[in-house]
Structures are given as structure tokens and as C-alpha cells.
Design an enzyme around this catalytic site. Structure first.
Site, PDB file in Angstrom:
ATOM      1  N   SER A   9       0.860  -1.188   0.000  1.00 15.14           N
ATOM      2  CA  SER A   9       0.000   0.000   0.000  1.00 15.14           C
ATOM      3  C   SER A   9       0.892   1.232   0.000  1.00 15.14           C
ATOM      4  CB  SER A   9      -0.864   0.008   1.258  1.00 15.14           C
ATOM      5  OG  SER A   9      -1.274   1.335   1.516  1.00 15.14           O
ATOM      6  N   MET A  38      -8.599   8.276  -0.348  1.00 18.39           N
ATOM      7  CA  MET A  38      -9.441   8.661   0.803  1.00 18.39           C
ATOM      8  C   MET A  38      -9.906  10.098   0.624  1.00 18.39           C
ATOM      9  SD  MET A  38      -7.229   7.075   3.919  1.00 18.39           S
ATOM     10  CE  MET A  38      -6.496   5.430   3.818  1.00 18.39           C
ATOM     11  N   ASP A 177      -6.594  -6.522   3.568  1.00 15.04           N
ATOM     12  CA  ASP A 177      -5.943  -5.210   3.689  1.00 15.04           C
ATOM     13  C   ASP A 177      -5.985  -4.720   5.134  1.00 15.04           C
ATOM     14  OD1 ASP A 177      -5.079  -2.604   3.388  1.00 15.04           O
ATOM     15  OD2 ASP A 177      -6.689  -1.989   2.037  1.00 15.04           O
TER      16      ASP A 177
HETATM   17  C1  DX5 Z   1      -6.304   1.492   5.240  1.00 13.72           C
HETATM   18  C2  DX5 Z   1      -5.772   1.220   3.841  1.00 13.72           C
HETATM   19  C3  DX5 Z   1      -4.691   0.236   3.826  1.00 13.72           C
HETATM   20  C4  DX5 Z   1      -3.469   0.627   4.613  1.00 13.72           C
HETATM   21  C5  DX5 Z   1      -2.747  -0.626   5.014  1.00 13.72           C
HETATM   22  O1  DX5 Z   1      -7.495   2.180   5.153  1.00 13.72           O
HETATM   23  O2  DX5 Z   1      -6.803   0.742   3.001  1.00 13.72           O
HETATM   24  O3  DX5 Z   1      -4.345  -0.144   2.504  1.00 13.72           O
HETATM   25  O4  DX5 Z   1      -2.610   1.463   3.924  1.00 13.72           O
HETATM   26  O5  DX5 Z   1      -1.675  -0.258   5.783  1.00 13.72           O
HETATM   27  P1  DX5 Z   1      -0.977  -1.256   6.816  1.00 13.72           P
HETATM   28  O6  DX5 Z   1      -0.451  -2.399   6.015  1.00 13.72           O
HETATM   29  O7  DX5 Z   1       0.076  -0.422   7.420  1.00 13.72           O
HETATM   30  O8  DX5 Z   1      -2.039  -1.692   7.780  1.00 13.72           O
HETATM   31 ZN    ZN Z   2      -6.291  -0.190   1.043  1.00 11.61          ZN
END
Ligand code: DX5
Ligand code: ZN
Length: 223
Positions: A9, A38, A177
Site C-alpha cells: 500500500s 481517501m 488489507d
Molecule cells: C487502510 C488502507 C490500507 C493501509 C494498510 O485504510 O486501506 O491499505 O494502507 O496499511 P498497513 O499495512 O500499514 O495496515
Molecule cells: Zn487499502
């Protein structure tokens, strides 16, 4: 062995030199670029849009870009992401008034559609969609931020969705995710996932190649 894919990500990448950092993670063995969008409305954070996706393509990123839309409304921006070079576009059904229309719009725009289910979202969203989607993304944290802890009840949900996909006999990727790291990736895979988003676990590590290799080694060791 399943066709496992690691999808860093880029939320945790260095935005001041995003192209180089994404290239570095791909050179280190990543398979898919996970692109978190977002809007400070559907989720309480604000990130990047189609311009940045298009900039990554111009920079020379050729790998699959998996756009995770955490926005409401959804539809208006879909053609823009398709134009910007997205491959997969996934969205949260709660953020669309007409889920089937949004799925069709993604397909008609030339991308692969997917549904994203939050930790508390019901699997019934999938009942009438399995024929028309290419990805199911299960959130193992509440969406909005990187670096959160994996919610363990997701494992049970992954197993249920794996069985739905297998029963339907569909070629649908099952992506998970949030909070995935070297220590829990095998468990997530054993539950039935095939695509693993990892932001902080990869981008906050000192050696991307070593981290991705450790993740792939864990996946290899699954019987
Ligand atoms: C959260 C995102 C994820 C996030 C995951 O809302 O959709 O993709 O970046 O990050 P980690 O792997 O750090 O939990
Ligand atoms: Zn994500």
C-alpha cells in the site's frame, strides 16, 4: 500453491519521491501497487487521486495498479481512474447507492471491479455480485489509516469468502488489507486469501527486498 500476490500500500510510501519509492518496491519483488484513495468524508483522512495514478504511469510504473476507493460518492471519479491507468478499482458498497451500477461502470470503463467489505460489513453484499466482480477485498482494519493492528475476526470471514468463491467456481482474487506483516501473513493465507496488502510492514522496513522475500518465503512454506 495459490497464485499469491504481494500488494504494497503506497499510503506508507515516501510521497516526496513517490515514483522512485514505488519503483523500488517493485524492483524488490512486489506484484501489485495498492493505491489508497481517501476523501475525508467516507473515511476521516485525505490522500491521492487520479492525477497521482497517472503520474506513476508517466514515471514508468507498468505493474498492476489496484485502486482502493474509500470515497463517497463513488461513480463520478471512476472513468478518471480508468483513464489514469488503474487496473482494478474496488469500492465499499456502503458508499454507493447502486452497487450493481457502480460495478458495471468500472467494467465499462475498462477496469476490473471489486467490492471492499469493512470488518463489520455483512457478506450478504456478495450475494448478487459474484458473477460480476474480479476481486473481493476484506478489510482487516477499519479503513482510513495505515499502521493499525490486524483484526483477528477477519480470519473467519476470509475462510467463508474463500468457500463462496470456490463454490461459485469464479476467478476472483481474495485480497486482505490492514495490519498484515511477516508474522501473520501465513495465517491470512491459510484462511484463504491470495492477495496481501501491506503498507507499513514493507515501507517502514529498512530493506524492502528482504521483507517481501520473507513474506513470500512464509507463503511458500504453506502446505
Ligand atoms: C487502510 C488502507 C490500507 C493501509 C494498510 O485504510 O486501506 O491499505 O494502507 O496499511 P498497513 O499495512 O500499514 O495496515
Ligand atoms: Zn487499502
Amino acid at each position: 500453491m495459490r497464485d499469491y500476490k504481494i500488494a504494497p500500500s503506497i499510503l506508507s510510501a515516501d510521497f516526496s519521491r513517490l515514483g522512485e519509492d514505488v519503483k523500488a518496491v517493485i524492483d524488490a519483488g512486489a506484484d501489485i501497487v495498492h493505491f489508497d484513495v481517501m476523501d475525508n468524508h467516507y473515511v476521516p483522512n485525505l490522500t491521492i487521486g487520479p492525477l497521482v495514478c497517472s503520474a506513476l504511469r508517466s514515471f514508468g510504473i507498468k505493474e498492476i495498479i489496484d485502486v482502493h476507493l474509500m470515497i463517497k460518492p463513488v461513480d463520478r471519479i471512476i472513468p478518471d481512474f480508468a483513464e489514469a491507468g488503474a487496473d482494478y478499482i474496488t469500492f465499499h458498497p456502503e458508499a454507493s447507492d447502486h452497487v450493481d451500477r457502480t460495478v458495471n461502470l468500472i467494467r465499462e470503463s475498462g477496469c476490473k471491479p471489486g467490492l471492499v467489505l469493512n470488518p463489520a460489513s455483512s457478506l450478504t453484499y456478495l450475494d448478487n455480485c459474484l458473477d460480476s466482480i474480479d476481486m473481493i477485498l476484506l478489510m482487516s482494519v477499519n479503513p482510513g489509516f495505515g499502521g493499525q493492528k490486524f483484526i483477528d475476526s477477519t480470519l473467519n470471514k476470509i475462510t467463508k469468502v474463500r468457500s463462496l468463491i470456490d463454490k461459485a467456481g469464479k476467478d476472483i482474487r481474495l485480497e486482505v488489507d490492514g495490519g498484515i506483516n511477516i508474522d501473520n501473513i501465513a495465517e491470512v493465507a491459510k484462511a484463504g486469501a491470495d492477495t496481501f496488502v501491506a503498507g507499513s510492514a514493507i515501507f517502514n522496513s529498512n530493506d524492502y527486498a528482504k521483507t517481501i522475500k520473507s513474506m513470500k518465503d512464509k507463503l511458500q512454506s504453506i502446505k
